[in-house]
Design a protein around this motif. Sequence first.
Motif, short mmCIF file in Angstrom:
data_model
loop_
_atom_site.label_atom_id
_atom_site.label_comp_id
_atom_site.label_asym_id
_atom_site.label_seq_id
_atom_site.Cartn_x
_atom_site.Cartn_y
_atom_site.Cartn_z
N ARG A 49 0.55 -0.95 0.07
CA ARG A 49 -0.19 0.08 -0.16
C ARG A 49 0.78 1.35 0.41
O ARG A 49 0.43 2.40 -0.42
CB ARG A 49 -1.07 0.02 1.12
CG ARG A 49 -2.37 -1.22 0.85
CD ARG A 49 -3.17 -0.33 2.09
NE ARG A 49 -3.93 0.71 2.11
CZ ARG A 49 -4.39 0.61 3.17
NH1 ARG A 49 -5.02 0.09 4.13
NH2 ARG A 49 -6.01 1.84 2.62
N GLY A 50 2.03 1.69 0.66
CA GLY A 50 3.01 2.62 0.93
C GLY A 50 3.79 2.23 -0.30
O GLY A 50 3.39 3.49 -0.93
N LYS A 51 4.18 1.30 -1.24
CA LYS A 51 4.82 1.98 -2.24
C LYS A 51 3.46 2.21 -3.68
O LYS A 51 3.83 3.33 -4.63
CB LYS A 51 5.36 0.32 -3.22
CG LYS A 51 6.39 0.18 -2.25
CD LYS A 51 7.56 1.31 -2.35
CE LYS A 51 8.98 0.80 -2.47
NZ LYS A 51 9.90 1.82 -2.27
N ARG A 71 7.63 0.70 -7.82
CA ARG A 71 7.58 -1.49 -8.21
C ARG A 71 5.76 -1.02 -8.03
O ARG A 71 4.98 -0.60 -7.09
CB ARG A 71 7.74 -1.82 -5.90
CG ARG A 71 7.15 -3.33 -6.19
CD ARG A 71 7.20 -4.03 -5.23
NE ARG A 71 7.67 -3.42 -3.73
CZ ARG A 71 8.24 -3.88 -3.04
NH1 ARG A 71 7.64 -4.55 -2.01
NH2 ARG A 71 9.04 -3.28 -2.13
N ILE A 72 6.01 -1.52 -9.52
CA ILE A 72 4.43 -1.13 -10.00
C ILE A 72 3.94 -2.81 -10.37
O ILE A 72 4.97 -3.26 -11.51
CB ILE A 72 4.57 -0.05 -10.84
CG1 ILE A 72 5.48 -0.23 -12.15
CG2 ILE A 72 4.47 1.54 -10.83
CD1 ILE A 72 5.04 0.69 -13.04
N ILE A 73 3.36 -2.77 -10.89
CA ILE A 73 2.20 -3.57 -11.74
C ILE A 73 0.98 -3.23 -12.79
O ILE A 73 -0.39 -3.32 -12.51
CB ILE A 73 1.06 -4.56 -10.89
CG1 ILE A 73 2.13 -4.92 -9.75
CG2 ILE A 73 0.54 -5.95 -11.53
CD1 ILE A 73 1.18 -6.32 -8.82
N GLN A 114 -1.73 -1.07 -11.47
CA GLN A 114 -2.64 -2.45 -10.13
C GLN A 114 -2.75 -1.60 -8.84
O GLN A 114 -1.29 -1.84 -8.44
CB GLN A 114 -2.75 -3.46 -10.19
CG GLN A 114 -3.73 -4.03 -12.15
CD GLN A 114 -3.86 -6.15 -12.22
OE1 GLN A 114 -2.48 -6.13 -11.23
NE2 GLN A 114 -3.76 -6.19 -12.42
N LYS A 115 -3.50 -1.78 -7.85
CA LYS A 115 -3.07 -0.94 -6.58
C LYS A 115 -2.84 -2.42 -6.46
O LYS A 115 -1.82 -2.15 -4.88
CB LYS A 115 -4.60 -1.20 -6.37
CG LYS A 115 -4.54 0.03 -4.59
CD LYS A 115 -6.25 0.42 -4.05
CE LYS A 115 -5.47 1.38 -2.62
NZ LYS A 115 -6.43 2.40 -2.82
N TRP A 116 -3.11 -3.71 -6.36
CA TRP A 116 -2.99 -4.66 -5.33
C TRP A 116 -2.06 -5.23 -6.44
O TRP A 116 -2.21 -6.68 -7.49
CB TRP A 116 -4.08 -5.53 -4.72
CG TRP A 116 -4.99 -4.65 -4.12
CD1 TRP A 116 -5.59 -4.33 -4.31
CD2 TRP A 116 -4.06 -4.60 -2.62
NE1 TRP A 116 -6.27 -3.22 -3.07
CE2 TRP A 116 -4.80 -3.18 -2.38
CE3 TRP A 116 -2.80 -4.10 -2.09
CZ2 TRP A 116 -4.99 -2.86 -0.78
CZ3 TRP A 116 -2.72 -3.98 -0.85
CH2 TRP A 116 -3.56 -3.16 0.18
#
Length: 105
Positions: A23-25, A58-60, A103-105
Amino acid sequence: MKRVSGFGVFIILFAGFLILSRRGKYSEFHHDKIDGAIDTIYRYRDYIMLTVNKKEYRIIPQSINSTEWFDHVAHPGDTVHKAADRDTLTLSHLGAQYRYTVQKW
């Protein structure tokens, strides 16, 4: 009433740490304005580790307008643009524009 073992507590705390870290990233990425050339890019597990202007994200990413995976298209030197408080980023690679949402998750 059943007691929770020490290992169970460890698993719960570890899962909480992972969720809060993600959540922080994501929040850091979401709130930042990104506008610059890619310094480094690599895949780490399910994430893309992306460094722009000496800041690592750090992403998706999920493609919006093509079937191209972000890490298959993007190379160091390509430019990335994202407005603050948005999840959509634009990658410019060899004169072509690719849009991705994160994406958030």
